[in-house]
Design a protein around this motif. Structure first.
Motif, PDB file in Angstrom:
ATOM      1  N   THR A  27       0.842  -1.186   0.000  1.00  0.00           N
ATOM      2  CA  THR A  27       0.000   0.000   0.000  1.00  0.00           C
ATOM      3  C   THR A  27       0.880   1.240   0.000  1.00  0.00           C
ATOM      4  N   CYS A  28       0.412   2.278  -0.644  1.00  0.00           N
ATOM      5  CA  CYS A  28       1.101   3.563  -0.642  1.00  0.00           C
ATOM      6  C   CYS A  28       0.772   4.255   0.680  1.00  0.00           C
ATOM      7  N   SER A  29       1.660   4.146   1.625  1.00  0.00           N
ATOM      8  CA  SER A  29       1.469   4.781   2.923  1.00  0.00           C
ATOM      9  C   SER A  29       2.803   4.820   3.653  1.00  0.00           C
ATOM     10  N   ILE A  30       2.840   5.554   4.755  1.00  0.00           N
ATOM     11  CA  ILE A  30       4.062   5.631   5.552  1.00  0.00           C
ATOM     12  C   ILE A  30       4.384   4.281   6.164  1.00  0.00           C
ATOM     13  N   GLU A  31       3.369   3.554   6.584  1.00  0.00           N
ATOM     14  CA  GLU A  31       3.517   2.203   7.135  1.00  0.00           C
ATOM     15  C   GLU A  31       2.813   1.231   6.196  1.00  0.00           C
ATOM     16  N   PRO A  32       3.462   0.865   5.095  1.00  0.00           N
ATOM     17  CA  PRO A  32       2.785   0.045   4.085  1.00  0.00           C
ATOM     18  C   PRO A  32       2.473  -1.369   4.548  1.00  0.00           C
ATOM     19  N   HIS A  48       7.153  -3.692   7.704  1.00  0.00           N
ATOM     20  CA  HIS A  48       7.551  -2.309   7.966  1.00  0.00           C
ATOM     21  C   HIS A  48       9.060  -2.192   8.116  1.00  0.00           C
ATOM     22  N   PRO A  64      -2.773   7.527  -1.303  1.00  0.00           N
ATOM     23  CA  PRO A  64      -2.700   6.637  -0.134  1.00  0.00           C
ATOM     24  C   PRO A  64      -3.689   5.484  -0.219  1.00  0.00           C
ATOM     25  N   THR A  65      -3.273   4.372   0.305  1.00  0.00           N
ATOM     26  CA  THR A  65      -3.992   3.086   0.382  1.00  0.00           C
ATOM     27  C   THR A  65      -4.107   2.366  -0.954  1.00  0.00           C
TER      28      THR A  65
END
Length: 92
Positions: A27-32, A48, A64-65
């Motif tokens: 996922t496109c996020s800080i914590e994928p 992570h 994101p997501t």
């Protein structure tokens, strides 16, 4: 990019091999979050750690997501002793 101080677990190495085989999405996020073969990876801590240590990265930037392919960085390829063909642009 940072690297992990401790050696990777067998699960971490298996995840890197799955990324190398093109079987992993993130996922496109800080914590994928990761999916391997379309199934959620239940070990979020390892997922992570691999991302934050700079062994894998997102192959594309999306909202994101959004799910995108994951790919090995140069550090990930070197850790798996994979050949590096041509220059690899590292994410800043």
């Amino acid at each position: 990019m940072t690297t992990m101080n401790a050696p990777l677990s067998n699960r971490g190495m298996a995840t890197l091999r799955a990324v190398a085989a093109g079987r992993v999405e993130a996922t496109c996020s800080i914590e994928p979050d990761l999916r391997v073969d379309g199934l959620f990876c239940s070990d979020q801590i390892t997922s992570h750690q691999l991302m934050h240590a700079g062994y894998i990265r997102l192959a594309d930037t999306q909202p994101p997501t959004t799910w995108v392919p994951a790919e090995l960085t140069l550090a990930g390829r070197l850790l798996l002793n994979l050949p590096v063909a041509g220059p690899i642009a590292e994410a800043a």
